[in-house]
Design an enzyme around this catalytic site. Structure first.
Site, PDB file in Angstrom:
ATOM      1  N   HIS A  51       0.649  -1.220  -0.284  1.00 40.02           N
ATOM      2  CA  HIS A  51       0.307   0.240  -0.125  1.00 40.02           C
ATOM      3  C   HIS A  51       0.878   1.287  -0.010  1.00 40.02           C
ATOM      4  O   HIS A  51       0.828   2.067  -0.646  1.00 40.02           O
ATOM      5  CB  HIS A  51      -0.706  -0.140   0.843  1.00 40.02           C
ATOM      6  CG  HIS A  51      -1.834   0.965   1.425  1.00 40.02           C
ATOM      7  ND1 HIS A  51      -1.624   2.238   2.456  1.00 40.02           N
ATOM      8  CD2 HIS A  51      -2.991   2.001   1.020  1.00 40.02           C
ATOM      9  CE1 HIS A  51      -2.687   3.121   2.327  1.00 40.02           C
ATOM     10  NE2 HIS A  51      -3.239   2.685   1.632  1.00 40.02           N
ATOM     11  N   GLU A  54       2.024   1.644  -3.999  1.00 42.34           N
ATOM     12  CA  GLU A  54       1.211   1.904  -4.116  1.00 42.34           C
ATOM     13  C   GLU A  54       1.527   3.387  -4.377  1.00 42.34           C
ATOM     14  O   GLU A  54       0.592   4.173  -4.781  1.00 42.34           O
ATOM     15  CB  GLU A  54      -0.468   1.722  -3.963  1.00 42.34           C
ATOM     16  CG  GLU A  54      -1.094   2.183  -4.230  1.00 42.34           C
ATOM     17  CD  GLU A  54      -2.427   2.425  -3.558  1.00 42.34           C
ATOM     18  OE1 GLU A  54      -3.287   3.630  -3.786  1.00 42.34           O
ATOM     19  OE2 GLU A  54      -2.890   1.519  -3.199  1.00 42.34           O
ATOM     20  N   HIS A  55       0.738   4.464  -3.046  1.00 44.06           N
ATOM     21  CA  HIS A  55       0.641   5.893  -3.041  1.00 44.06           C
ATOM     22  C   HIS A  55       2.034   6.332  -3.742  1.00 44.06           C
ATOM     23  O   HIS A  55       2.156   7.236  -3.835  1.00 44.06           O
ATOM     24  CB  HIS A  55       0.846   5.922  -1.636  1.00 44.06           C
ATOM     25  CG  HIS A  55      -0.711   6.041  -0.378  1.00 44.06           C
ATOM     26  ND1 HIS A  55      -1.184   7.187   0.675  1.00 44.06           N
ATOM     27  CD2 HIS A  55      -1.930   5.539  -1.068  1.00 44.06           C
ATOM     28  CE1 HIS A  55      -2.328   6.844   0.475  1.00 44.06           C
ATOM     29  NE2 HIS A  55      -2.804   5.228   0.210  1.00 44.06           N
ATOM     30  N   GLU A 131      -4.542   7.641   7.564  1.00 41.72           N
ATOM     31  CA  GLU A 131      -4.946   7.220   6.862  1.00 41.72           C
ATOM     32  C   GLU A 131      -6.279   5.064   8.299  1.00 41.72           C
ATOM     33  O   GLU A 131      -7.078   5.188   7.917  1.00 41.72           O
ATOM     34  CB  GLU A 131      -5.022   6.639   5.223  1.00 41.72           C
ATOM     35  CG  GLU A 131      -6.147   5.406   4.619  1.00 41.72           C
ATOM     36  CD  GLU A 131      -5.417   5.141   3.387  1.00 41.72           C
ATOM     37  OE1 GLU A 131      -5.753   4.249   2.338  1.00 41.72           O
ATOM     38  OE2 GLU A 131      -3.902   5.667   2.741  1.00 41.72           O
TER      39      GLU A 131
END
Length: 424
Positions: A51, A54-55, A131
């Site tokens: 993740h 991905e960011h 998040e």
């Protein structure tokens, strides 16, 4: 009604699979690069790295700054996005057909040339930590996360996709660069596209962008986890409701009996006419939100029931779920209920194919999990062939009291739940 789909598949010399579906009635193209590994391929100490990567690809490449990427996409009215799952990472873009060259160039640049600058990593670490807090503040998300971690304890499939505050704090530039080098190669990727495009021209354009990428091989990940039928009670006094997540192991995404499982889930809690919705919400008024859902993976899966109710009614709510499990095991579906569930599934499938984004994703997922393509007509025929006896047999297979796991989250003072209550 037969649904014709204009599908093509080409494998580039470096092993990259390119899939297209031509949709002449559209003026746009949706395209996505799919990495065939996600959070379940992470080591415990780097949980959340998929993740994080991905960011980070959006924070700048060797050719573009983050601002340049944003401005270039806005200038063509394009939509650039990404997501990370347990078994895949996807970077996708949608643009007008006339702007495909620009959209493809940006997408390829993101995937091939991220720089993972140290100052950007520190900033994005803060974003991801926030998040994580969002999920921790969202009770229905949190109870599912707690359930998953308990159900597949000590296996990567049970770890959160976002990682934890501890693991995210430890991720640095060398780890991100190493992850990108090890996962982002042609043998571990699929490129899919749907919309107003010509396959041969599109493949030539993709080949030009991705030719420098080395082949490599698809990664092998850990074997399927063993499920754990734990009862987890998590006290959180700030909540007004008790959040209930109750589940059992279910078939994998490729299981030959998957259509029986889909119908079983639809009847149990898949919509407003489902048994759980009618019994718990409509007849008893015990919950606003109650449903069941399937989470199938390449070698395992879960069927989970969720409900949010008051502390005084939590145990009664669980009793009602057990009653529905028992009925599904003991009594075959009526022809009327079976037909309604089949029609609901067919409608969901056909309406789910109405956008180029969904068809692009459908192409990629079928390639990744099946290595072949099943048409909507073939899938509908499989659904139609399911009998009441097959659904009952699946219920008997899944609803084993010894395999039921439960997580409760909320004000739990005075609530005691033991396995003797989980009888079905």
């Amino acid at each position: 009604m037969t649904i014709e789909r204009n599908l093509r598949r080409t494998v580039l010399p470096n092993g990259l699979i390119v899939l297209t579906e031509r949709m002449d009635h559209l003026r746009s193209v949706a395209m996505g690069v799919w990495i065939k590994s996600g959070s379940r391929g992470e080591a415990a100490e780097t949980n959340g790295i998929s993740h994080f990567v991905e960011h980070m690809v959006f924070k700048g490449t060797r050719n573009r700054t983050a601002q340049h990427i944003a401005r270039e996409m806005d200038s063509i009215g394009g939509n650039l996005d990404a997501f990370t799952g347990k078994e895949t990472i996807c970077f996708n873009v949608k643009s007008l057909a006339d702007h495909v060259p620009i959209a493809l160039d940006v997408l390829a640049d993101l995937v091939l040339n991220p720089i993972f600058a140290s100052n950007d990593i520190e900033r994005e670490r803060g974003v991801i930590l926030e998040e994580i807090k969002i999920d921790e503040d969202n009770p229905d998300v949190l109870v599912h996360e707690l359930f998953t971690q308990s159900f597949w304890k000590d296996h990567p499939l049970g770890k959160p996709i976002l990682g934890t505050t501890q693991t995210v704090a430890r991720l640095d530039q060398p780890k991100l660069l190493d992850y990108h080098a090890g996962r982002f190669h042609a043998g571990n990727m699929v490129f899919s596209a749907a919309g107003n495009l010509d396959h041969d021209q599109f493949v030539a354009a993709v080949a030009e962008k991705f030719a420098p990428m080395h082949g490599g091989e698809q990664l092998t990940e850990l074997a399927a986890p063993l499920s754990s039928a734990r009862i987890l009670l998590k006290n959180k006094k700030a909540l007004e409701q008790v959040q209930i997540c109750l589940g059992v192991p279910s078939p994998s995404i490729t299981d030959e009996n998957r259509y029986s499982t889909l119908i079983l889930n639809t009847v149990l809690g898949g919509g407003m006419s489902s048994r759980l919705f009618q019994t718990i919400r409509e007849e008893r008024g015990m919950a606003y939100s109650v449903f069941s859902d399937l989470s199938p993976y390449r070698d395992t899966g879960t069927l989970c029931v969720y409900a949010g109710t008051s502390a005084a009614k939590a145990l009664e709510c669980i009793d009602l779920v057990m009653t529905e499990f028992r009925k599904l095991k003991e009594e075959p579906l009526t022809s009327e209920e079976l037909t309604r569930a089949k029609d609901q599934l067919k409608g969901n499938i056909l309406m789910g194919l109405e956008s180029s984004n969904s068809r692009m994703a459908n192409l990629a997922r079928q390639e990744i999990y099946f290595g072949q393509f099943f048409s909507a007509d073939e899938i509908i025929a499989k659904i139609e062939a399911v009998s009441p006896e097959q659904v009952q047999a699946m219920a008997q297979r899944l609803f084993d009291p010894e395999k039921i796991a439960v997580t409760l989250l909320g004000r739990l003072d005075g609530i005691k739940l033991n396995r003797q209550r989980l009888v079905c």
